[in-house]
Enzyme design. Structure first.
Site, PDB file in Angstrom:
ATOM      1  N   TYR A  87       0.917  -1.250   0.004  1.00  0.00           N
ATOM      2  CA  TYR A  87       0.127   0.139  -0.036  1.00  0.00           C
ATOM      3  C   TYR A  87       1.013   1.196  -0.047  1.00  0.00           C
ATOM      4  CZ  TYR A  87      -4.074  -3.077   1.090  1.00  0.00           C
ATOM      5  OH  TYR A  87      -5.048  -3.972   0.998  1.00  0.00           O
ATOM      6  N   ASP A  97      -2.916 -17.902   1.574  1.00  0.00           N
ATOM      7  CA  ASP A  97      -4.033 -18.458   0.861  1.00  0.00           C
ATOM      8  C   ASP A  97      -4.646 -19.698   1.760  1.00  0.00           C
ATOM      9  OD1 ASP A  97      -1.905 -19.671   0.296  1.00  0.00           O
ATOM     10  OD2 ASP A  97      -2.377 -20.244  -1.924  1.00  0.00           O
ATOM     11  N   ASP A 118      -4.943  -7.107   5.873  1.00  0.00           N
ATOM     12  CA  ASP A 118      -6.226  -6.660   5.520  1.00  0.00           C
ATOM     13  C   ASP A 118      -7.364  -7.442   5.330  1.00  0.00           C
ATOM     14  OD1 ASP A 118      -8.221  -4.706   4.761  1.00  0.00           O
ATOM     15  OD2 ASP A 118      -6.935  -3.708   3.045  1.00  0.00           O
TER      16      ASP A 118
END
Ligand code: NAD
Length: 368
Positions: A141, A225, A249
């Site tokens: 980010y 994942d 997040d």
């Protein structure tokens, strides 16, 4: 010396839910010797109306000087057209940046009385108690280069860079180890070292830090994942999860929804210790300013109340006082009281102030 708490209640339902926390702080001052002094200030749309910016330099200085900051929520449709630099959200981002709050703590706790509100089966979530530590100020980010560029062939290219330096990994991993030590003693470090060099560095640094005085914590590793799958399949296997900004997040939102409503979710953001060893910290509910119900006395104050429990535990090291407050919330829910967002058949619907009243009554009863 008294403990200084800066409260920035913000917009929408922020002041309504924070009002209940102020009553609880008064109760702790009177009955548990908390000795906290509260100062109120403006951040968000209310600050923009008063000063033309989302947070003033003076408020930032107060936040830097305080022992802890509590934030309600900022924003609302009336400021949608306002310039990004002075929008309500800019105040929140500046607080996070200036306080260098690099570790975001999001617990996912499922109170037994609310287990049926989860999208998962009761047996998978009842008694769930996990903590996600998300790196908040680095990674993809913020990494450079970033942007959208025009290519000679007429195509366009969007670029973001996932980048972590060792100090960024080590300081958030340290929070993870410390957190695990205060809880169940287990830390799961999550990355994608199979396809990302930044993930490989993450794993190597966490293993190194484990060997540097953190061997008492059981450290394990998982690919991001797989972690997403495991959170839905068998969430109770986790104690503390530490992960980067992007994966954190997503994973913290998955974990949060296991527990039901937005109105129940607290959070904390911690920074580095200053020269005197004081760790900067800001506590806030995960939800926003809920303009659709603002001003009606309907908002659920529990997320903000549980954020204050985190403040007691992590900023003031008052674990027993935090436990008491969490127990009070659990009691109120077990007694069948519900705000509209968590209402179930056969329960009694109450408003924001009545929910605050009930938590105060439970505090009195439990500590009698
Ligand atoms: P929101 O979290 O404010 O509301 C989403 C839904 O959940 C709404 O239906 C709302 O009524 C309900 N809800 C939220 N908190 C509740 C509570 N405590 N009790 C009962 N119901 C609750 O998210 P949104 O509608 O996407 O955003 C509204 C405004 O809040 C926007 O301006 C947004 O930018 C801002 N926002 C601020 C923060 C923050 O301050 N940290 C976070 C998210 C959104």
């Amino acid at each position: 010396m008294s403990k200084q708490i800066l409260i920035v209640a913000g917009d929408g339902i922020g002041p309504e839910v924070m009002g209940q926390v102020e009553r609880i702080i008064d109760w702790y001052n009177t009955n548990r010797g908390l000795d906290a002094v509260v100062e109120n200030d403006l951040v968000g749309g209310c600050c923009y109306e008063a000063h033309g910016v989302a947070v003033t330099d003076a408020t930032i200085q107060k936040a830097l000087d305080a022992d802890a900051v509590m934030l309600g929520a900022v924003g609302g449709p009336q400021w949608d057209g306002v310039d990004f630099a002075v929008r309500p959200e800019a105040g929140l981002l500046r607080l996070r940046k200036d306080l260098e709050l690099f570790a975001n703590l999001r617990p996912a706790m499922c109170f037994p009385a609310l287990a049926d509100a989860s999208s998962l089966k009761r047996e998978l979530v009842e008694g769930l108690d996990i903590m996600i530590v998300r790196e908040l100020t680095g990674g993809v980010y913020f990494g450079e280069p970033r942007g959208i560029e025009d290519l000679p062939n007429g195509e366009r290219r969007g670029i973001n860079t996932q980048v972590y330096d060792t100090y960024e990994i080590r300081r958030v991993a340290k929070v993870g180890f410390d957190m695990a030590r205060k809880r169940g003693g287990r830390l799961m470090s999550v990355e994608k070292c199979n396809v990302m060099e930044s993930g490989l560095l993450w794993k190597e640094e966490v293993i190194k830090l484990h060997g540097e005085g953190n061997g008492d914590v059981k450290l394990e590793h998982m690919l991001a994942d797989n972690c997403a799958m495991q959170l839905v399949k068998n969430p109770k296997q986790f104690d503390v999860i530490v992960t980067d900004n992007l994966f954190g997040d997503i994973l913290s939102d998955i974990a949060a929804m296991l527990t039901g409503s937005l109105g129940m979710l607290p959070s904390a953001s911690l920074g580095a210790p200053d020269a005197n060893g004081k760790v900067r910290a800001m506590y806030e509910p995960v939800h926003g300013s809920a303009p659709d119900i603002a001003g009606q006395g309907l908002a659920n104050p529990i997320a903000t109340i549980l954020s204050f429990a985190m403040l007691l535990r992590y900023s003031f090291d008052l674990g027993a006082d935090a436990d008491l407050l969490e127990k009070a919330v659990e009691t109120v829910l077990a007694d069948g009281l519900r705000t509209g967002d968590i209402m179930q058949d056969g329960m009694k619907q109450v408003g924001t102030v009545e929910m605050g009243d009930a938590v105060l009554t439970a505090l009195k009863t439990l500590s009698a």
